[in-house]
Motif scaffolding. Sequence first.
Motif, PDB file in Angstrom:
ATOM      1  N   ALA A  94      38.910  24.045  52.988  1.00  0.00           N
ATOM      2  CA  ALA A  94      38.966  23.111  54.111  1.00  0.00           C
ATOM      3  C   ALA A  94      40.394  22.636  54.365  1.00  0.00           C
ATOM      4  O   ALA A  94      40.648  21.439  54.510  1.00  0.00           O
ATOM      5  N   THR A  95      41.320  23.579  54.428  1.00  0.00           N
ATOM      6  CA  THR A  95      42.731  23.226  54.549  1.00  0.00           C
ATOM      7  C   THR A  95      43.202  23.121  55.999  1.00  0.00           C
ATOM      8  O   THR A  95      44.356  22.786  56.252  1.00  0.00           O
ATOM      9  N   GLY A  96      42.309  23.418  56.948  1.00  0.00           N
ATOM     10  CA  GLY A  96      42.649  23.236  58.359  1.00  0.00           C
ATOM     11  C   GLY A  96      42.300  21.832  58.821  1.00  0.00           C
ATOM     12  O   GLY A  96      42.112  20.915  58.019  1.00  0.00           O
ATOM     13  N   ARG A  97      42.210  21.663  60.123  1.00  0.00           N
ATOM     14  CA  ARG A  97      41.878  20.353  60.674  1.00  0.00           C
ATOM     15  C   ARG A  97      40.455  19.968  60.277  1.00  0.00           C
ATOM     16  O   ARG A  97      39.537  20.779  60.340  1.00  0.00           O
ATOM     17  N   ILE A 106      31.505  16.100  53.699  1.00  0.00           N
ATOM     18  CA  ILE A 106      32.309  15.985  52.476  1.00  0.00           C
ATOM     19  C   ILE A 106      31.913  14.724  51.721  1.00  0.00           C
ATOM     20  O   ILE A 106      31.778  14.728  50.489  1.00  0.00           O
ATOM     21  N   GLY A 107      31.701  13.633  52.449  1.00  0.00           N
ATOM     22  CA  GLY A 107      31.246  12.393  51.821  1.00  0.00           C
ATOM     23  C   GLY A 107      29.902  12.549  51.139  1.00  0.00           C
ATOM     24  O   GLY A 107      29.689  12.064  50.016  1.00  0.00           O
ATOM     25  N   VAL A 108      28.977  13.253  51.793  1.00  0.00           N
ATOM     26  CA  VAL A 108      27.651  13.497  51.210  1.00  0.00           C
ATOM     27  C   VAL A 108      27.778  14.264  49.903  1.00  0.00           C
ATOM     28  O   VAL A 108      27.196  13.881  48.868  1.00  0.00           O
ATOM     29  N   GLN A 109      28.540  15.354  49.921  1.00  0.00           N
ATOM     30  CA  GLN A 109      28.655  16.210  48.734  1.00  0.00           C
ATOM     31  C   GLN A 109      29.400  15.517  47.593  1.00  0.00           C
ATOM     32  O   GLN A 109      29.050  15.683  46.418  1.00  0.00           O
ATOM     33  N   HIS A 110      30.410  14.746  47.949  1.00  0.00           N
ATOM     34  CA  HIS A 110      31.165  14.014  46.919  1.00  0.00           C
ATOM     35  C   HIS A 110      30.261  12.979  46.249  1.00  0.00           C
ATOM     36  O   HIS A 110      30.276  12.810  45.021  1.00  0.00           O
ATOM     37  N   GLY A 188      41.682  22.150  49.327  1.00  0.00           N
ATOM     38  CA  GLY A 188      41.716  23.491  48.763  1.00  0.00           C
ATOM     39  C   GLY A 188      40.563  23.794  47.833  1.00  0.00           C
ATOM     40  O   GLY A 188      40.254  24.963  47.574  1.00  0.00           O
ATOM     41  N   ASN A 189      39.907  22.750  47.329  1.00  0.00           N
ATOM     42  CA  ASN A 189      38.778  22.931  46.415  1.00  0.00           C
ATOM     43  C   ASN A 189      37.433  22.624  47.068  1.00  0.00           C
ATOM     44  O   ASN A 189      36.418  22.529  46.379  1.00  0.00           O
ATOM     45  N   ILE A 190      37.450  22.441  48.396  1.00  0.00           N
ATOM     46  CA  ILE A 190      36.226  22.213  49.159  1.00  0.00           C
ATOM     47  C   ILE A 190      36.065  23.410  50.100  1.00  0.00           C
ATOM     48  O   ILE A 190      36.886  23.632  50.985  1.00  0.00           O
ATOM     49  N   LEU A 191      35.027  24.216  49.885  1.00  0.00           N
ATOM     50  CA  LEU A 191      34.798  25.396  50.715  1.00  0.00           C
ATOM     51  C   LEU A 191      33.855  25.044  51.863  1.00  0.00           C
ATOM     52  O   LEU A 191      32.854  24.346  51.658  1.00  0.00           O
ATOM     53  N   VAL A 192      34.194  25.527  53.051  1.00  0.00           N
ATOM     54  CA  VAL A 192      33.385  25.201  54.224  1.00  0.00           C
ATOM     55  C   VAL A 192      32.940  26.482  54.936  1.00  0.00           C
ATOM     56  O   VAL A 192      33.623  27.509  54.907  1.00  0.00           O
ATOM     57  N   TYR A 193      31.780  26.366  55.581  1.00  0.00           N
ATOM     58  CA  TYR A 193      31.256  27.447  56.424  1.00  0.00           C
ATOM     59  C   TYR A 193      30.565  26.788  57.604  1.00  0.00           C
ATOM     60  O   TYR A 193      29.697  25.934  57.431  1.00  0.00           O
TER      61      TYR A 193
END
Length: 292
Positions: A94-97, A106-110, A188-193
């Motif tokens: 998730a290194t883009g915008r 991201i909040g949910v998963q964290h 960098g450690n959060i993968l998104v699709y």
Amino acid sequence: MDKLQQVIDRFNLNVLTIEDVPQSFSSAVYQIKLMDHRTVYIKIPYSKAKLEREYTVLERLRDELSVPQVLDYWEGNEDVTGALLLAAINGVPATGRVDAELSYDIGVQHAKLHAIIPNDQDFNSAVSNVYSQWSEFIQKQFYSFAADVKEVIEPRLFEQSLQHFERHLKLLPSPDGPCFIHMDFRPGNILVYENQVAGIIDFESVRIGATEMDFTKINRDIFMKYPGTMEAYQRGYESIRPLIDLQEVLPFFRFTDAFNAIGWCKRRGIEKHRNFLQENLAYLSAFFMKVQ
């Protein structure tokens, strides 16, 4: 024999192509395309402690979170610290915008990570429990980098940093935990699709501790860059578990993150990490201009 080749032989892999994975700072990570066209990852941590910690956490969390599946594990030998063979997760860092929708997820998963309550077995595993000495752990981290930082920054800025740290460490709220904290929770450690979190990777720094330290890097890399993302993240997080008052802790941990990052750059090579060093030096200088 080349270390990577030893690992490939140990895992009995039929390799088609090998690519280095960039932005991996505490391990050597390789993307491996196999002859049957499957993609897997080999991770060779720089220490046995990191290897054992990551293996333990991935096995512990595999039914609770979307984390890489461990396909094989090697304890290593006198030449190699050991290695993990990991299944690929369909996603990109998730290194883009980052927009509000992604920040919410991201909040949910964290929060799902923080909601996992350590059990008796966890407290006796390779994952260090630092919760019971939380202030001491923060101090140890800070002062472990201080000798390196002292060689890089001006004496006055260094002394200001030490004084600010000691003064504000005492003002932190009661720690929120114990729970698993990632310690390197960054884009960098959060993968998104398709703009949703597909998985979380890189658990070699995990501790059993308090949540407040775990918001530092997403604050630096997401909240401070993209307006509205902190509010969306908070809504996502609070849909799973209560969230501490971020405004109460983020200034302190953003300061310690910048200070520690300067020491990290000194250890890992100033020329190689000059841009990151300058970014944190600028932040530290501006920080003390504001608090004066």
